[in-house]
Motif scaffolding. Structure first.
Motif, PDB file in Angstrom:
ATOM      1  N   TRP A 227       0.637  -0.976  -0.005  1.00 33.10           N
ATOM      2  CA  TRP A 227      -0.159  -0.220   0.292  1.00 33.10           C
ATOM      3  C   TRP A 227       0.993   1.241  -0.372  1.00 33.10           C
ATOM      4  O   TRP A 227       0.500   2.294  -0.864  1.00 33.10           O
ATOM      5  N   TYR A 228       1.748   0.666   0.287  1.00 33.52           N
ATOM      6  CA  TYR A 228       2.695   2.901   0.881  1.00 33.52           C
ATOM      7  C   TYR A 228       3.836   2.999  -0.697  1.00 33.52           C
ATOM      8  O   TYR A 228       3.522   4.061  -0.542  1.00 33.52           O
ATOM      9  N   ILE A 229       3.961   1.929  -1.354  1.00 29.92           N
ATOM     10  CA  ILE A 229       4.000   2.431  -3.306  1.00 29.92           C
ATOM     11  C   ILE A 229       3.122   2.872  -3.719  1.00 29.92           C
ATOM     12  O   ILE A 229       3.154   3.295  -4.732  1.00 29.92           O
ATOM     13  N   HIS A 230       1.759   2.386  -3.019  1.00 31.76           N
ATOM     14  CA  HIS A 230       0.668   3.599  -3.761  1.00 31.76           C
ATOM     15  C   HIS A 230       0.847   4.895  -3.471  1.00 31.76           C
ATOM     16  O   HIS A 230       0.272   5.078  -4.605  1.00 31.76           O
ATOM     17  N   ALA A 231       0.700   4.924  -2.652  1.00 35.72           N
ATOM     18  CA  ALA A 231       1.287   6.522  -1.650  1.00 35.72           C
ATOM     19  C   ALA A 231       2.458   6.794  -2.184  1.00 35.72           C
ATOM     20  O   ALA A 231       2.648   8.272  -2.317  1.00 35.72           O
ATOM     21  N   LEU A 232       3.214   6.657  -2.597  1.00 42.48           N
ATOM     22  CA  LEU A 232       4.086   7.356  -3.477  1.00 42.48           C
ATOM     23  C   LEU A 232       4.575   7.509  -4.693  1.00 42.48           C
ATOM     24  O   LEU A 232       4.743   8.330  -5.079  1.00 42.48           O
ATOM     25  N   TYR A 233       3.245   6.647  -5.054  1.00 48.84           N
ATOM     26  CA  TYR A 233       3.214   6.802  -6.407  1.00 48.84           C
ATOM     27  C   TYR A 233       1.925   7.667  -6.515  1.00 48.84           C
ATOM     28  O   TYR A 233       2.346   8.750  -7.561  1.00 48.84           O
ATOM     29  N   THR A 234       1.267   7.977  -5.492  1.00 51.13           N
ATOM     30  CA  THR A 234       0.576   9.427  -6.096  1.00 51.13           C
ATOM     31  C   THR A 234       1.269  10.461  -6.153  1.00 51.13           C
ATOM     32  O   THR A 234       0.660  11.609  -6.392  1.00 51.13           O
ATOM     33  N   LEU A 235       1.761  10.655  -4.884  1.00 53.70           N
ATOM     34  CA  LEU A 235       2.929  11.629  -5.174  1.00 53.70           C
ATOM     35  C   LEU A 235       3.814  11.926  -5.797  1.00 53.70           C
ATOM     36  O   LEU A 235       4.004  13.479  -6.000  1.00 53.70           O
ATOM     37  N   ILE A 236       4.183  11.195  -6.452  1.00 51.25           N
ATOM     38  CA  ILE A 236       4.938  11.756  -7.323  1.00 51.25           C
ATOM     39  C   ILE A 236       3.995  11.916  -9.104  1.00 51.25           C
ATOM     40  O   ILE A 236       5.354  12.617 -10.398  1.00 51.25           O
ATOM     41  N   THR A 347      13.595  17.586   0.732  1.00 48.12           N
ATOM     42  CA  THR A 347      14.579  16.168   1.330  1.00 48.12           C
ATOM     43  C   THR A 347      13.296  15.169   2.095  1.00 48.12           C
ATOM     44  O   THR A 347      14.074  14.218   3.301  1.00 48.12           O
ATOM     45  N   GLN A 348      12.516  15.671   2.863  1.00 48.03           N
ATOM     46  CA  GLN A 348      11.794  14.919   4.010  1.00 48.03           C
ATOM     47  C   GLN A 348      11.755  13.284   3.021  1.00 48.03           C
ATOM     48  O   GLN A 348      10.921  13.546   2.084  1.00 48.03           O
ATOM     49  N   PRO A 349      11.599  12.263   4.170  1.00 51.36           N
ATOM     50  CA  PRO A 349      10.454  11.618   3.432  1.00 51.36           C
ATOM     51  C   PRO A 349       9.300  11.376   2.924  1.00 51.36           C
ATOM     52  O   PRO A 349       8.817  12.534   3.159  1.00 51.36           O
ATOM     53  N   LEU A 350       9.221  10.467   2.061  1.00 47.05           N
ATOM     54  CA  LEU A 350       7.310  10.488   1.954  1.00 47.05           C
ATOM     55  C   LEU A 350       6.403   9.777   2.447  1.00 47.05           C
ATOM     56  O   LEU A 350       5.476  10.078   2.352  1.00 47.05           O
ATOM     57  N   LEU A 351       6.818   9.121   3.043  1.00 40.85           N
ATOM     58  CA  LEU A 351       6.486   7.785   4.093  1.00 40.85           C
ATOM     59  C   LEU A 351       7.042   8.208   5.750  1.00 40.85           C
ATOM     60  O   LEU A 351       8.766   7.935   5.597  1.00 40.85           O
ATOM     61  N   ALA A 352       6.727   8.565   6.323  1.00 40.57           N
ATOM     62  CA  ALA A 352       7.255   9.125   7.821  1.00 40.57           C
ATOM     63  C   ALA A 352       7.468   7.922   8.659  1.00 40.57           C
ATOM     64  O   ALA A 352       6.432   7.508   8.516  1.00 40.57           O
ATOM     65  N   LEU A 353       8.273   6.894   9.172  1.00 47.10           N
ATOM     66  CA  LEU A 353       8.133   6.685  10.637  1.00 47.10           C
ATOM     67  C   LEU A 353       8.006   6.678  11.564  1.00 47.10           C
ATOM     68  O   LEU A 353       8.887   8.130  12.153  1.00 47.10           O
TER      69      LEU A 353
END
Length: 354
Positions: A227-236, A347-353
């Motif tokens: 799911w988090y790759i789907h989220a990354l794709y939406t952001l790019i 340069t912040q992560p697209l997905l934060a831990l």
């Protein structure tokens, strides 16, 4: 019974009726089928090929801010093919190619296979390159995302290895016309790994591959994406051209939908294909040579053909098949997912831990 033609069958069927006199030296080595494909799909006309190239070359004077380090006919031709012989678009791509290199000088220092960072990435399978082409003559590149050891390879070095590989492959005129496919397997790619992907480095990759390289990508296929790759794709997505978006396919674990677009006989078993499992060292051995040593002089750059001198060494051991993480794909019934539709340039992560 009528007269029997002594011409090879492909020339009998060729719409040019076997008349290859129109073919220029720039088309030498291409099959008649590929020449016809270039004519029909790319608007390539051998009668005015040199004129098309010269018109692109004449535009160079309009960009004195860019150092055009290579302007020979064969080099400019690949940009025309990438933009279907629209001369203004081909020149824009040519300018962006050299501007990208000017703006990212560190990426292109020591831009050869034996650069330590590029070499590590190649040996770790970034990218994988299948030996055989698909039914349309396209070269298939593979990325097994989970193999990214962030303590060993920087994202930039992986990108450099991909760009160098494309530079070698695009020397083949058949691939300038037929193009490439990219399959990214996200199996076992962790949330922690994904959190290291920042907007700036992803944009660097998009600019390098989408906007600044003369390759025709027929499709980018995601398999086993969480799911988090789907989220990354939406952001790019804001960085992607409409044409690029339409060629990105998100298959999940449904390999049936992948096989609708790439036949199983051209795929390794990791993707439900009939070929043996992919050997991660295959492409590294091709670029570095089986007898490569640290003293070896490897001279390929983006402006010269690949030359590999062979000397005795232990690269066979270094490049031998490694225990890599593999695809967890299963073939399931389903329909093809073809994704459509936050932008943060830092340069912040697209997905934060947390």
């Amino acid at each position: 019974m009528g007269p029997v033609s002594l011409l090879p069958k492909y020339q009998q069927l060729n719409p040019w009726k076997g008349d290859l006199a129109k073919m220029t030296h720039l088309q030498a080595g291409l099959s008649p089928e590929t020449i016809e494909k270039a004519r029909l799909e790319l608007n390539e006309n051998p009668d005015i090929l040199h004129q098309d190239i010269q018109q692109v070359r004449d535009m160079i004077i309009t960009r004195p801010d860019i150092g055009f380090l290579r302007t020979d006919d064969a080099f400019i031709l690949r940009f025309l093919r990438a933009r279907k012989f629209h001369q203004a678009d081909a020149f824009r791509l040519l300018a962006q190619y050299f501007q990208y290199r000017q703006l990212n000088l560190d990426m292109f220092k020591n831009f050869k296979a034996d650069d330590p960072g590029i070499k590590r990435a190649l040996i770790d399978g970034f990218p994988g390159v299948l030996e055989n082409r698909d039914h349309y003559g396209r070269k298939i590149l593979l990325l097994f995302a989970a193999n990214w050891d962030q303590s060993r390879n920087s994202f930039t070095d992986i990108l450099r290895a991909i760009l160098l590989s494309l530079e070698v492959l695009i020397e083949d005129p058949e691939l300038q016309i037929n193009g490439f496919l990219l399959i990214i397997d996200w199996s076992n790619f962790s949330f922690k790994q994904a959190s290291k992907l920042t907007p700036s480095i992803l944009r660097l990759a998009i600019e390098g591959l989408q906007d600044s390289f003369p390759a025709r990508f027929g499709g980018v296929h995601f398999v086993n994406q969480p799911w988090y790759i789907h989220a990354l794709y939406t952001l790019i997505k804001p960085f992607l051209k409409d044409k690029t978006r339409k060629r990105i396919f998100l298959h999940g674990n449904n390999l049936n939908s992948l096989h609708q677009l790439i036949h199983p006989e051209f795929l390794p078993s990791e993707f439900g294909g009939t070929l043996p499992p992919y050997d991660m060292g295959t492409w590294a051995r091709t670029l570095l040579g089986p007898d490569y040593s640290d003293e070896n002089d490897y001279t390929h750059t983006s402006y010269n053909a690949m030359h590999v001198k062979h000397t005795s060494s232990n690269l066979e051991r270094e490049c031998s098949p490694k225990p890599m993480k593999r695809s967890q794909s299963v073939v399931e019934a389903g329909t093809l997912k073809h994704e459509e539709k936050g932008e943060n340039e830092n340069t912040q992560p697209l997905l934060a831990l947390d």
